[in-house]
Motif scaffolding. Structure first.
Motif, PDB file in Angstrom:
ATOM      1  N   ILE A 149      85.612  46.696 -43.529  1.00  0.00           N
ATOM      2  CA  ILE A 149      84.789  45.540 -43.898  1.00  0.00           C
ATOM      3  C   ILE A 149      85.589  44.239 -43.774  1.00  0.00           C
ATOM      4  O   ILE A 149      86.653  44.097 -44.374  1.00  0.00           O
ATOM      5  CB  ILE A 149      84.278  45.687 -45.348  1.00  0.00           C
ATOM      6  CG1 ILE A 149      83.537  47.016 -45.521  1.00  0.00           C
ATOM      7  CG2 ILE A 149      83.393  44.506 -45.731  1.00  0.00           C
ATOM      8  CD1 ILE A 149      82.259  47.157 -44.725  1.00  0.00           C
ATOM      9  N   PRO A 150      85.094  43.287 -43.000  1.00  0.00           N
ATOM     10  CA  PRO A 150      85.773  41.989 -42.897  1.00  0.00           C
ATOM     11  C   PRO A 150      85.659  41.214 -44.218  1.00  0.00           C
ATOM     12  O   PRO A 150      84.749  41.461 -45.012  1.00  0.00           O
ATOM     13  CB  PRO A 150      84.983  41.245 -41.804  1.00  0.00           C
ATOM     14  CG  PRO A 150      84.103  42.263 -41.163  1.00  0.00           C
ATOM     15  CD  PRO A 150      83.880  43.337 -42.169  1.00  0.00           C
ATOM     16  N   MET A 151      86.574  40.288 -44.421  1.00  0.00           N
ATOM     17  CA  MET A 151      86.439  39.399 -45.565  1.00  0.00           C
ATOM     18  C   MET A 151      85.232  38.489 -45.357  1.00  0.00           C
ATOM     19  O   MET A 151      84.503  38.196 -46.284  1.00  0.00           O
ATOM     20  CB  MET A 151      87.719  38.579 -45.722  1.00  0.00           C
ATOM     21  CG  MET A 151      87.805  37.881 -47.038  1.00  0.00           C
ATOM     22  SD  MET A 151      89.410  37.123 -47.310  1.00  0.00           S
ATOM     23  CE  MET A 151      90.308  38.446 -48.060  1.00  0.00           C
ATOM     24  N   PRO A 199      79.845  48.231 -49.976  1.00  0.00           N
ATOM     25  CA  PRO A 199      80.011  48.372 -48.522  1.00  0.00           C
ATOM     26  C   PRO A 199      80.131  49.844 -48.143  1.00  0.00           C
ATOM     27  O   PRO A 199      80.612  50.658 -48.935  1.00  0.00           O
ATOM     28  CB  PRO A 199      81.312  47.630 -48.225  1.00  0.00           C
ATOM     29  CG  PRO A 199      81.981  47.386 -49.521  1.00  0.00           C
ATOM     30  CD  PRO A 199      80.962  47.507 -50.599  1.00  0.00           C
ATOM     31  N   SER A 200      79.695  50.166 -46.962  1.00  0.00           N
ATOM     32  CA  SER A 200      79.795  51.545 -46.472  1.00  0.00           C
ATOM     33  C   SER A 200      79.853  51.500 -44.962  1.00  0.00           C
ATOM     34  O   SER A 200      79.691  50.434 -44.356  1.00  0.00           O
ATOM     35  CB  SER A 200      78.572  52.342 -46.922  1.00  0.00           C
ATOM     36  OG  SER A 200      77.435  51.851 -46.235  1.00  0.00           O
ATOM     37  N   PRO A 232      85.693  51.519 -45.325  1.00  0.00           N
ATOM     38  CA  PRO A 232      84.691  51.443 -44.241  1.00  0.00           C
ATOM     39  C   PRO A 232      84.785  50.186 -43.360  1.00  0.00           C
ATOM     40  O   PRO A 232      83.767  49.753 -42.840  1.00  0.00           O
ATOM     41  CB  PRO A 232      83.385  51.463 -45.024  1.00  0.00           C
ATOM     42  CG  PRO A 232      83.709  50.752 -46.313  1.00  0.00           C
ATOM     43  CD  PRO A 232      85.161  51.038 -46.597  1.00  0.00           C
ATOM     44  N   ASP A 242      76.885  49.956 -43.662  1.00  0.00           N
ATOM     45  CA  ASP A 242      76.603  48.571 -44.058  1.00  0.00           C
ATOM     46  C   ASP A 242      77.912  47.798 -44.008  1.00  0.00           C
ATOM     47  O   ASP A 242      78.640  47.677 -44.992  1.00  0.00           O
ATOM     48  CB  ASP A 242      76.014  48.549 -45.476  1.00  0.00           C
ATOM     49  CG  ASP A 242      75.813  47.117 -45.989  1.00  0.00           C
ATOM     50  OD1 ASP A 242      75.998  46.171 -45.190  1.00  0.00           O
ATOM     51  OD2 ASP A 242      75.490  46.957 -47.170  1.00  0.00           O
ATOM     52  N   ASN A 243      78.199  47.289 -42.808  1.00  0.00           N
ATOM     53  CA  ASN A 243      79.493  46.663 -42.590  1.00  0.00           C
ATOM     54  C   ASN A 243      79.468  45.143 -42.742  1.00  0.00           C
ATOM     55  O   ASN A 243      80.278  44.437 -42.163  1.00  0.00           O
ATOM     56  CB  ASN A 243      80.005  47.038 -41.203  1.00  0.00           C
ATOM     57  CG  ASN A 243      79.058  46.562 -40.126  1.00  0.00           C
ATOM     58  OD1 ASN A 243      77.848  46.595 -40.319  1.00  0.00           O
ATOM     59  ND2 ASN A 243      79.579  46.094 -39.028  1.00  0.00           N
ATOM     60  N   THR A 244      78.500  44.655 -43.517  1.00  0.00           N
ATOM     61  CA  THR A 244      78.457  43.224 -43.826  1.00  0.00           C
ATOM     62  C   THR A 244      79.815  42.786 -44.389  1.00  0.00           C
ATOM     63  O   THR A 244      80.405  43.517 -45.187  1.00  0.00           O
ATOM     64  CB  THR A 244      77.378  42.990 -44.916  1.00  0.00           C
ATOM     65  OG1 THR A 244      76.208  43.697 -44.547  1.00  0.00           O
ATOM     66  CG2 THR A 244      77.079  41.527 -45.080  1.00  0.00           C
ATOM     67  N   GLY A 245      80.287  41.615 -44.007  1.00  0.00           N
ATOM     68  CA  GLY A 245      81.541  41.099 -44.554  1.00  0.00           C
ATOM     69  C   GLY A 245      81.391  40.821 -46.052  1.00  0.00           C
ATOM     70  O   GLY A 245      80.279  40.637 -46.546  1.00  0.00           O
ATOM     71  N   ASP A 246      82.520  40.816 -46.751  1.00  0.00           N
ATOM     72  CA  ASP A 246      82.473  40.644 -48.201  1.00  0.00           C
ATOM     73  C   ASP A 246      81.718  39.374 -48.590  1.00  0.00           C
ATOM     74  O   ASP A 246      80.828  39.385 -49.445  1.00  0.00           O
ATOM     75  CB  ASP A 246      83.900  40.577 -48.774  1.00  0.00           C
ATOM     76  CG  ASP A 246      84.611  41.920 -48.672  1.00  0.00           C
ATOM     77  OD1 ASP A 246      83.937  42.938 -48.418  1.00  0.00           O
ATOM     78  OD2 ASP A 246      85.852  41.936 -48.852  1.00  0.00           O
ATOM     79  N   LEU A 247      82.103  38.281 -47.986  1.00  0.00           N
ATOM     80  CA  LEU A 247      81.500  37.009 -48.364  1.00  0.00           C
ATOM     81  C   LEU A 247      80.034  36.929 -47.925  1.00  0.00           C
ATOM     82  O   LEU A 247      79.191  36.377 -48.641  1.00  0.00           O
ATOM     83  CB  LEU A 247      82.296  35.878 -47.712  1.00  0.00           C
ATOM     84  CG  LEU A 247      82.252  34.551 -48.409  1.00  0.00           C
ATOM     85  CD1 LEU A 247      82.739  34.676 -49.837  1.00  0.00           C
ATOM     86  CD2 LEU A 247      83.132  33.565 -47.667  1.00  0.00           C
ATOM     87  N   ASP A 248      79.743  37.500 -46.769  1.00  0.00           N
ATOM     88  CA  ASP A 248      78.363  37.509 -46.263  1.00  0.00           C
ATOM     89  C   ASP A 248      77.486  38.343 -47.195  1.00  0.00           C
ATOM     90  O   ASP A 248      76.327  38.008 -47.447  1.00  0.00           O
ATOM     91  CB  ASP A 248      78.333  38.096 -44.853  1.00  0.00           C
ATOM     92  CG  ASP A 248      79.429  37.504 -43.974  1.00  0.00           C
ATOM     93  OD1 ASP A 248      79.177  36.460 -43.365  1.00  0.00           O
ATOM     94  OD2 ASP A 248      80.540  38.056 -43.948  1.00  0.00           O
ATOM     95  N   ARG A 249      78.067  39.430 -47.735  1.00  0.00           N
ATOM     96  CA  ARG A 249      77.373  40.302 -48.671  1.00  0.00           C
ATOM     97  C   ARG A 249      77.027  39.516 -49.944  1.00  0.00           C
ATOM     98  O   ARG A 249      75.901  39.584 -50.445  1.00  0.00           O
ATOM     99  CB  ARG A 249      78.313  41.463 -49.021  1.00  0.00           C
ATOM    100  CG  ARG A 249      77.778  42.519 -49.975  1.00  0.00           C
ATOM    101  CD  ARG A 249      78.837  43.627 -50.159  1.00  0.00           C
ATOM    102  NE  ARG A 249      79.249  44.170 -48.880  1.00  0.00           N
ATOM    103  CZ  ARG A 249      78.574  45.117 -48.223  1.00  0.00           C
ATOM    104  NH1 ARG A 249      77.512  45.663 -48.770  1.00  0.00           N
ATOM    105  NH2 ARG A 249      78.991  45.537 -47.061  1.00  0.00           N
ATOM    106  N   ASN A 287      82.187  37.584 -42.105  1.00  0.00           N
ATOM    107  CA  ASN A 287      81.694  37.674 -40.729  1.00  0.00           C
ATOM    108  C   ASN A 287      81.308  36.304 -40.190  1.00  0.00           C
ATOM    109  O   ASN A 287      81.570  35.990 -39.040  1.00  0.00           O
ATOM    110  CB  ASN A 287      80.474  38.605 -40.653  1.00  0.00           C
ATOM    111  CG  ASN A 287      80.862  40.065 -40.489  1.00  0.00           C
ATOM    112  OD1 ASN A 287      81.881  40.390 -39.877  1.00  0.00           O
ATOM    113  ND2 ASN A 287      80.077  40.952 -41.071  1.00  0.00           N
TER     114      ASN A 287
END
Lengths: 516, 516
Positions: free
Chosen positions: B199-201, A16-17, B197, A20-27, B203
């Motif tokens: 980051i949500p758990m 993440p950066s 940065p 790139d603020n995608t959520g952890d689970l979405d990532r 989204n």
């Protein structure tokens, strides 16, 4: 390429950066999707926080654990390293015994085997008694707890034998059992199973998670049950069809599965027709005093010398005998008949049986092995009561076979192959079963033992999605004939209560001793 | 044709018989499948027994309750009669206030409305304080319990107002909230939301069942949450896009949502770029001593006669005033500026303010309404502290708007429409916001208030599958610019801390009082 119920998929996600603020689970889902054929996995609420936290703790790289639930990929866990072994348990959920294997889901290799008596037996040896027990307050809860406890014991033993660090390392469970056992396992009220028109609460339950059932394996392990066709035709027989390949044969074949019930299916790749009936537990070792499961110390083959009357036997594991398993019982009774120590009604003939026959308060008892030669000092005996139970079982078996083939319009001679499955089938001598009039008098090459096909089917669905889909399709394809209310069956049952049969022309190869 | 989150589907299945031994649940699924477009519904384990038992008890006919969960039809209940009203709750899960409606899911009609202060306020008025509280032992559990309790109170009130027999008759819930509130609601650790940065758990959480969250509505009610784009850009703004139609416009438009944060999105049907920043809660009624939610008794419009200094006002509901809502506050401060009672820095000018201005230990306080004219006998006042908070909010708002448009390369003049949403936008006068330098100095026709678009979006997704799919697609389509670490934003913020701005050429329509 195996397509098991659960997979570990190695992933390394971009970090993440601010850009790139995608959520952890979405990532995690995004990086998994291409490896799942483009389908986004679903994360059940109870696993959401755990998966996301572990993914982050692992530095956004490691192994995602994906359950295959009803075709939907379900993301249930994340490990920092791919597991050394991803283990799944295949379970034959029998009325009397449970038998299970632990498989390495990436290779299909068997890591361990174990079996255990069904802990529900304390509530009743037969299913009907348990169904009645379930109607009491807390009865169903007790039965459910007992079977879950047994499965947990078995899982713990498997995990230990396979060298897993904990039973919770088992991440999938496939279950093949009869419809009643599945109801108890899922804590479903079984009361309609034994009342006309004998309708299960569910034939094809959707998969669930182990934690929902109170299982000791991983709480997010997927639990997949083979579907039933009806109250008396369970997933264990669907397993038998899978394992024998009956549904893929060009020629008409038959599958006979004898456990506590006798379940029979006849057909080919075009059609499948089945029926089932209570054969009694005589062959499963649950009732006969000296009956036992096929296992170390069980007498599985018996021979009586027609001139000396001497008894020869073989035990499983070659040790001293403890009791008789189903095949040993059939051998013994066939030999007793051939040496005329029992009559065509299955009653002892004291004038012929000699000193091995002892009269007691419960009728005659025949000493198969004297105490001094037995494993625990107790003689191995066969009582008249046990004999009577076996006679009912064999009569039911033959009546079922004739009723079904008659209704379908297929003669026994038309059958290309008869697969013999179940505890009954593992070590059985078809010849001795023919002598008793339990199986039709056909050339022995027709008979093909398929062992514990319930367990074999559970293994298949654990490893292959195609087998899971096939089993669901199969359950919808099988036409089931209810025998509990079938007049023809009742008539045929009466005719079959003799050795080999009242109509001895049906068994030309079996000596018939008339007029006794 | 509505496609709500939950549907009641009337069915009448053929009765079970000896010739049709389909299991109860399988029977129900089979008869439902054609009405679900051929897809077999899934039954979660925890609902399996209940659904099967109720289906049988109802005589195999009645209404099946089907949740739409991530596109999969999930069968969760069975009623003997179709419900008179199938009710779903749409919720704006605000940091300060919750606002909800109860809808009839078959018609879309609003059955009841209610709002409530967020019960988490006792752990902190602002989100950051709550995020810090969540780091304590049991902190997250307390915050989760508080918000669930508030939602339950609101649901109970809605059920009562709509005349439902019980709160458990509410069978669906759609939730539109900022990312932090969604984390608290789902009991997810929010600690990374406020750390770079940011980051949500998660989204876009998958839908879950109300029982899993401890909600008082029906335990099998589907809970569907609008997806977030990032930590500072939540589902509430996705709702705003849905409600305004920004994502379907050919011309470039802007959506401004001011709640506790200022969230702004600019774009058209081709592209969408968003950013957000802490605007402070001054406008939400949570902080200013006399601030209040827009509701009965709130002063929503203020006028000060430039010659007499007399204050005219309008309250919501036309009753006696209790306090000032966001639009009343903006009006008041703009009028104070225009009548030169405050200076360009937003400080009271005692020489001009007259006897309404009272010096106290916490600085000056301006009496808007005397105690004798107020609803509860307490005067409605505006303190210097409140003014300072508003100045920060308005500065943040304008800095955000300029930073975003500058980064995107769009001039304010290029905007076809500016939708103004949020508690801030319901009754706002764009003219007064322009006077303060909060909104750009554009013709008033450009501004279009869209009310509580967070709630409007929640209503849309409750009723329409297409809106649910669109919101998920939207969340993936929006490019988010993080302002928390943006140097340009910080510079622009400093320049915006004057009325209307240090560069008064930007606000040609606003009188500028120099050299004070």
């Amino acid at each position: 390429m195996l397509t098991p119920l659960v997979r570990a998929i190695a992933v390394a996600a971009p970090l993440p950066s601010l850009g790139d603020n995608t959520g952890d689970l979405d990532r995690l889902k995004k990086v998994l999707a291409p490896q799942l054929g483009g389908g986004m996995p679903v994360v059940p609420y109870q696993r959401l926080s755990k998966v996301a936290v572990r993914f982050r703790a692992a530095g956004f790289a490691g192994a995602a654990i994906i359950n295959d639930m009803a075709g939907t990929p379900v993301l249930v866990d994340f490990l920092s390293q791919p597991p050394k072994v991803l283990a799944g348990m295949a379970l034959d959920l029998g009325t009397t015994h449970l038998e299970a294997t632990l498989l390495d889901l990436s290779t299909g290799a068997v890591l361990a085997r174990a079996d255990l008596e069904n802990g529900q037996i304390r509530f009743g040896a037969d299913i009907l008694t348990r169904i009645h027990h379930a109607a009491k307050d807390e009865g169903l809860a007790e039965l459910h707890a007992a079977i879950i406890d047994s499965v947990n014991q078995l899982a713990t033993e498997l995990a230990g034998r396979a060298g897993l660090a904990a039973v919770s390392e088992i991440r999938a469970l496939s279950v093949s059992g009869n419809t009643s056992m599945v109801h108890f396992f899922l804590k479903l009220n079984p009361c309609h199973l034994c009342r006309e028109p004998y309708i299960p609460m569910v034939n094809a339950p959707d998969p669930c998670l182990a934690g929902e059932l109170g299982l000791a394996i991983h709480p997010a392990a997927v639990v997949w049950l083979l579907p039933s066709v009806g109250s008396y035709f369970g997933g264990d027989l669907i397993s038998g069809v899978l394992a024998s390949g009956l549904d893929q044969q060009p020629e008409t074949c038959m599958l006979i599965d004898v456990g506590t019930n006798a379940e029979v299916i006849v057909g080919n790749r075009e059609w499948l027709i089945a029926c089932a009936g209570a054969a009694g537990p005589a062959l499963e070792g649950g009732v006969a005093r000296m009956g036992m499961r096929a296992g170390p110390g069980a007498i599985e083959h018996v021979r009586i010398d027609p001139t000396t009357g001497e008894i020869g036997y073989e035990t499983i594991g070659k040790g001293k005998p403890k009791g008789l398993c189903g095949s040993g019982l059939i051998d013994l009774v066939a030999e007793l008949y051939l040496t005329r120590q029992i009559d065509i009604r299955g009653k002892f003939r004291p004038q012929a049986a000699g000193e091995r026959l002892i009269a007691g308060s419960e009728g005659y008892r025949f000493v198969v092995v004297e105490g001094k030669d037995a494993a625990d000092g107790q003689p191995v005996v066969l009582g008249q009561v046990d004999l009577d139970a076996l006679m009912r079982s064999k009569a039911a078996m033959y009546a079922i076979l004739t009723t079904l083939t008659n209704q379908v319009g297929v003669a026994f001679e038309d059958l290309h192959r008869i697969y013999v499955a179940g505890a009954f089938g593992r070590h059985i001598s078809p010849r001795q079963a023919i002598v008793l009039g339990m199986l039709p008098d056909l050339p022995l090459v027709v008979y093909e033992p398929v062992g514990n096909s319930s367990l074999a089917g559970a293994q298949r669905v654990l490893l292959e999605r195609q087998a899971r889909e096939r089993s669901l399709a199969l359950a919808g394809k099988i036409t089931y004939i209810e025998l509990n209310v079938n007049q023809e069956f009742m008539l045929r049952f009466s005719g079959s209560r003799f050795i080999p049969h009242t109509d001895h022309a049906l068994f030309p190869s079996v000596p018939f001793f008339d007029g006794e």
